[in-house]
Enzyme design. Sequence first.
Site, PDB file in Angstrom:
ATOM      1  N   GLU A  62      38.203  22.018  21.805  1.00  0.00           N
ATOM      2  CA  GLU A  62      37.090  21.181  21.365  1.00  0.00           C
ATOM      3  C   GLU A  62      36.301  21.938  20.308  1.00  0.00           C
ATOM      4  O   GLU A  62      35.766  23.016  20.575  1.00  0.00           O
ATOM      5  CB  GLU A  62      36.169  20.783  22.516  1.00  0.00           C
ATOM      6  CG  GLU A  62      35.017  19.884  22.047  1.00  0.00           C
ATOM      7  CD  GLU A  62      34.190  19.297  23.181  1.00  0.00           C
ATOM      8  OE1 GLU A  62      33.015  18.969  22.927  1.00  0.00           O
ATOM      9  OE2 GLU A  62      34.709  19.167  24.303  1.00  0.00           O
ATOM     10  N   ASP A 137      29.297  18.064  12.032  1.00  0.00           N
ATOM     11  CA  ASP A 137      28.261  18.040  10.994  1.00  0.00           C
ATOM     12  C   ASP A 137      28.705  17.100   9.882  1.00  0.00           C
ATOM     13  O   ASP A 137      29.772  17.281   9.289  1.00  0.00           O
ATOM     14  CB  ASP A 137      28.065  19.458  10.443  1.00  0.00           C
ATOM     15  CG  ASP A 137      26.758  19.604   9.677  1.00  0.00           C
ATOM     16  OD1 ASP A 137      26.433  18.691   8.892  1.00  0.00           O
ATOM     17  OD2 ASP A 137      26.072  20.621   9.859  1.00  0.00           O
ATOM     18  N   LYS A 141      25.333  14.590   1.940  1.00  0.00           N
ATOM     19  CA  LYS A 141      25.315  14.559   0.484  1.00  0.00           C
ATOM     20  C   LYS A 141      26.736  14.640  -0.071  1.00  0.00           C
ATOM     21  O   LYS A 141      27.524  15.468   0.374  1.00  0.00           O
ATOM     22  CB  LYS A 141      24.460  15.696  -0.065  1.00  0.00           C
ATOM     23  CG  LYS A 141      22.991  15.584   0.293  1.00  0.00           C
ATOM     24  CD  LYS A 141      22.181  16.731  -0.284  1.00  0.00           C
ATOM     25  CE  LYS A 141      20.702  16.593   0.085  1.00  0.00           C
ATOM     26  NZ  LYS A 141      19.894  17.731  -0.421  1.00  0.00           N
TER      27      LYS A 141
END
Length: 229
Positions: A62, A137, A141
């Site tokens: 994981e 994450d 942008k």
Amino acid sequence: MPDEEPQHRHILTFNFRQGRNKPRHDEAFARLWPRYGLDWEPDEGRIDFAKLFGRTAPVILEIGSGNGEAAAAMGDADRDRDLLAVEVYPQGIADLMDRAEARGLTNLRIYQGDALPLLWKGIAPGSLDEIRVYFPDPWPKKRHHKRRIIQAEHVTTMAGLLRPGGVLHCATDIADYAEQMLEVLTADAAYENTAEGYAPRPDHRPVTKFERRGVKADREIFDLIFTKR
């Protein structure tokens, strides 16, 4: 002459924001890291999973276990397989170790650090039963999209570590990242999609605090479940 080791471009796929440990985090590390922690360096070569877990069993990786809510619950429900969780934040690792102790888990180990060197140098080809990448994450942008963990190069590396029939399960609440995941995984001939597009959330993946936050913000949750051909 042996083949040369592939050269990888190492770009960080996580945005490290150092938080402050609470006393309970420090206490958990001091007491539980010897039981659950994996101390590994890239020059040490492949990890011997049978030695690490004290048995021979299928292994799940994981990547980004967060506070361990999903990892602990899934490890508890699936004790016939071993779970190696990867996380950079000490607070999350401490929480996971506390959860593991409370559940009496013996099938969990934790590596603190960047997952990429572990993928490149620490895991033998074909030795994983499943790889999980839950809510990585998102690097929202566009100029930072190259830092996302689900990239063509990385999923090809992951495919080499999975056994035939092994599973790569990704989940995200970021729509454009989900589109990228689907595009990248569909384009890799090593994988086969288990669904037509996105998969229904499987019952065995618990809804975590992070996921509930996404739902509360009216973000759709996307699961992608691919198998190694």
